[in-house]
Every structure is written in C-alpha cells, then in structure tokens.
Design an enzyme around this catalytic site. Sequence first.
Site, PDB file in Angstrom:
ATOM      1  N   SER A 254       5.379   0.334   4.458  1.00  0.00           N
ATOM      2  CA  SER A 254       5.480   0.276   2.989  1.00  0.00           C
ATOM      3  C   SER A 254       5.966   1.607   2.424  1.00  0.00           C
ATOM      4  O   SER A 254       5.841   1.861   1.232  1.00  0.00           O
ATOM      5  CB  SER A 254       4.121  -0.102   2.389  1.00  0.00           C
ATOM      6  OG  SER A 254       3.094   0.678   2.966  1.00  0.00           O
TER       7      SER A 254
ATOM      8  N   CYS B 264       2.848  -8.800  13.154  1.00  0.00           N
ATOM      9  CA  CYS B 264       4.215  -9.087  12.722  1.00  0.00           C
ATOM     10  C   CYS B 264       5.201  -8.204  13.478  1.00  0.00           C
ATOM     11  O   CYS B 264       4.813  -7.217  14.103  1.00  0.00           O
ATOM     12  CB  CYS B 264       4.348  -8.900  11.212  1.00  0.00           C
ATOM     13  SG  CYS B 264       4.404  -7.182  10.736  1.00  0.00           S
TER      14      CYS B 264
ATOM     15  N   HIS C 165       0.821  -1.204   0.000  1.00  0.00           N
ATOM     16  CA  HIS C 165       0.000   0.000   0.000  1.00  0.00           C
ATOM     17  C   HIS C 165       0.859   1.258   0.000  1.00  0.00           C
ATOM     18  O   HIS C 165       0.856   2.033   0.950  1.00  0.00           O
ATOM     19  CB  HIS C 165      -0.957  -0.021   1.202  1.00  0.00           C
ATOM     20  CG  HIS C 165      -2.068  -0.998   1.007  1.00  0.00           C
ATOM     21  ND1 HIS C 165      -2.753  -1.571   2.050  1.00  0.00           N
ATOM     22  CD2 HIS C 165      -2.621  -1.500  -0.115  1.00  0.00           C
ATOM     23  CE1 HIS C 165      -3.676  -2.387   1.562  1.00  0.00           C
ATOM     24  NE2 HIS C 165      -3.608  -2.364   0.254  1.00  0.00           N
TER      25      HIS C 165
ATOM     26  N   GLU D 186      -5.127  -8.764   2.904  1.00  0.00           N
ATOM     27  CA  GLU D 186      -4.519  -9.769   3.789  1.00  0.00           C
ATOM     28  C   GLU D 186      -5.596 -10.510   4.581  1.00  0.00           C
ATOM     29  O   GLU D 186      -5.541 -11.737   4.733  1.00  0.00           O
ATOM     30  CB  GLU D 186      -3.535  -9.106   4.762  1.00  0.00           C
ATOM     31  CG  GLU D 186      -2.837 -10.142   5.632  1.00  0.00           C
ATOM     32  CD  GLU D 186      -2.081  -9.524   6.803  1.00  0.00           C
ATOM     33  OE1 GLU D 186      -1.403  -8.498   6.618  1.00  0.00           O
ATOM     34  OE2 GLU D 186      -2.201 -10.079   7.917  1.00  0.00           O
TER      35      GLU D 186
ATOM     36  N   SER E  52      -2.944   2.265   3.725  1.00  0.00           N
ATOM     37  CA  SER E  52      -2.057   1.357   4.466  1.00  0.00           C
ATOM     38  C   SER E  52      -2.549   1.179   5.906  1.00  0.00           C
ATOM     39  O   SER E  52      -2.636   2.144   6.667  1.00  0.00           O
ATOM     40  CB  SER E  52      -0.634   1.934   4.449  1.00  0.00           C
ATOM     41  OG  SER E  52       0.122   1.369   5.491  1.00  0.00           O
TER      42      SER E  52
ATOM     43  N   THR F   9      -1.876  -8.981  10.386  1.00  0.00           N
ATOM     44  CA  THR F   9      -0.566  -8.683  10.978  1.00  0.00           C
ATOM     45  C   THR F   9      -0.351  -7.219  11.340  1.00  0.00           C
ATOM     46  O   THR F   9       0.578  -6.898  12.068  1.00  0.00           O
ATOM     47  CB  THR F   9       0.558  -9.066   9.988  1.00  0.00           C
ATOM     48  OG1 THR F   9       0.292  -8.382   8.761  1.00  0.00           O
ATOM     49  CG2 THR F   9       0.641 -10.547   9.762  1.00  0.00           C
TER      50      THR F   9
END
Length: 407
Positions: A377, A285, A83, A178, A314, A244
């Site tokens: 990102s 994550c 993103h 996701e 994002s 995540t």
Amino acid sequence: MKSFDVPIIYRSPLITAIKKKRKEQDKMKRDFTPTLLDLGSLQIYLARHFGFCYGVENAIEIAFRTIEENPGKKIFLLSEMIHNPQVNLDLQSHGVQFMQDNYGNQLIPFDELTPDDIVIIPAFGTTLELEKKLNDLGIQTEKYNTTCPFVEKVWNRSEQIARKNYTIIVHGKPKHEETRATFSHAAANAPSVIVKDMQQAIELGRYIKGEKPAEQFYNEFESQFSDKFDVTKDLGRIGVVNQTTMLASDTQAIADHLKQVMIEKYKLTLQTIEERFADTRDTLCYATLENQQAVSGMLQTDADLAIVVGGYNSSNTSHLVELCEEKLPTYFISSEEEILSANEIRHFNFHTKEEVLTSGYLPQKQPVRILITSGASCPDALVEAVVNKLISFFSVKLTTAEAISKF
Ligand code: SF4
C-alpha cells in the site's frame, strides 16, 4: 495485469523505469534478485517486487473517480481504504470522511447517513452485517465497493469448504479489517474460528485432541469464534484459510500443524486425510507472495542495513520487516521524513508498537550498502523520496534523471 488510473503524485519516474526494465528482462517473474543502484559510496539494492498491488491500485482508482464524479455529495469510507497514511490523508483532504477506525470503533454514527450519501467499501472488504446495515439505510454498496478480488477469492474458498461441511479456521489478525470481513463471510456458511498465530493454533490443536477442558475455549478464543460454536462438536472436520497478507511460512506451519493434529487424533492416512482436513493451499495473495519472495532474494545480498517503507498498521509491510530483521538491522519507516539526518532515524518497532529513535544507523564505511523495499500500500513516490534523502548524505553527483537513463 490491468493497469489503473492512479494519481501521478504516487508514481515515481525512477521506480517506474526500474520496474519496467526488470519486467522486460524477466517476464515470468522468476528472478528475485534486487536491482542495484550503484552510486559509488552508496549502494542501494531495491527489491524485485514492492509497492502498490492490484487491489490497492483498484481501490485508489475507484475512490478518486468517485470523488471526481460526485461533487457536492457526502462521501464516506467505511474505514481506512488501505493502510497507508499518505493515501488516507489525501482522501480526507478531498472531503472523504472515515466512518470507523482500524479496529471497528465507530467515528461517525450510521444514523447520520442518508440514502443520498456515498459509502466506499475499502480494499479489505467488510462484514456482511455492515453491508446489510448500509443497504437497510438505502445506501448502494455495489457501485462503490473496492474490495480486492483476492480477498473475495478467500471468501469463495471458505464457502467451498463450508459446502463440504468443514469448520473454517481463519488464520489472521483478529482485529484486522480483512480478517473481520473474511470471518463474517465464513461464519455465514459454517462454524468458524480465528487463530492469530502458531501459539493459538497449538492451543486449538489441544482442544481438538481433548487435552484441554472445552469450557476454557470460550474464554481463550473470546470474540474469535462464530455464534453457537460448539468446541466439542465443531472441530471434527476442519479447513484453513488465511488473511491474504500473512507471512507465508507462518501460514504453512499453522496448516501443517493442524493437519498433523487431525492425523493423530483420528488415525488418518494420506488417503483418508480429506475425511477430516480440507485439502486447500494457502490463500495468500500474489502480491504478498511476490513481495516476500523478493525480500528473501534481496536478503541474499550482503548489506549493512535494510529500510522498509510503509504504513505502521500495514500487515503485509510488517511481515517484510519481520523477514529483514532476521538478517540485519532493519528500519521500518512511513516516509523519508523519518530519516532525520545522516546520524538519526525515527522508526517503528512493530513488536512493541512504538516509535524509536536510533543514532548512528549509517555505518562509517564505504560503500554503505542498503536494502530497500516497501509494502503493497506504499506509493513508489515515497520510496524514491527515501532514496533521494539517503543520496543527499553522500557525495554522490548522480541526478535522478541520470539514474533513470541507466534503466
Ligand atoms: S495485498 Fe493482496 S489482497 Fe490485499 S489489496 Fe493487495 S492484492 Fe489485494
């Protein structure tokens, strides 16, 4: 951690020097204080952790290598690879075409694909259904799969939970690529439901306790439960996994709430809780956790405003914004171009999904103290460009080369 071959345009000499120095000083990553760039009338505090994560660098390396190794071939991405608008535009300028938008709407029909074409699976992963569709069309998916290993870890966790006959509750944004991918993998193994936030977790808890009529569930959680889901039978034994990139505190609160619901409904004790509630930690994550911890560390510093750089769709970036907003005026921008002048900034309100123009965002005082971070990102080059734009509004003599030499 492995290092990746990422186009140099995304790197920043200044940020690289700062990160390298911080890493040398704090190998165990225990220090979450920000880095101060003291420019006299302007003081910039950069978060301890921000920018490209493992999964994003891995995806970028594979995508650009694929372009380089396959001249003349048609290359598609199932959807945005990550993103970040700059990275996605760069890929498009190299001829890569996106097959779907962020919400799974088809932009290019699958029947236009031939077995000779390349389809890259983005870092978020994809659904089993789409993977099968591509394989049926003769498209190889393994070689060009950029699914992040930390996303695959969530799929493995849900498989483990399913093997023990728990229903899987996925905490995530139902339309996020996701979460759709994780839900698809979870639903292949066990009954599954997505909860998007605490409110939905509370409502789900009310179905578990039998406080709401079962039929209502199917409307209330429309498109968020697996095929043949039976709300009267499938919520007796549950486990939670999450997208995540969610906010750590939300994820913890949701798991705690559902655990408490099961304890009350089934009169469980700490010894018997596992009969009904899978004992798992969150599946956030490392990058999400580090970036959120770094923002919390950065927010200990007294400052006038915060700037968060990243793509407006994002998920991990929006959570960094959320944390900063609790403490001070925060501006979510996609690049330095949104800083229009020393007086005006165009920024994104992720609650209303609108761009907003704010005047007088820089206080008339000295020094002005600004906190800066970015999403997983976001290229570091964009953060450096933001720093340089801010510097241009102050009578600061320091050049970037001089700043680098300090680190
Ligand atoms: S944010 Fe986390 S899960 Fe997502 S690509 Fe980066 S490392 Fe992987």
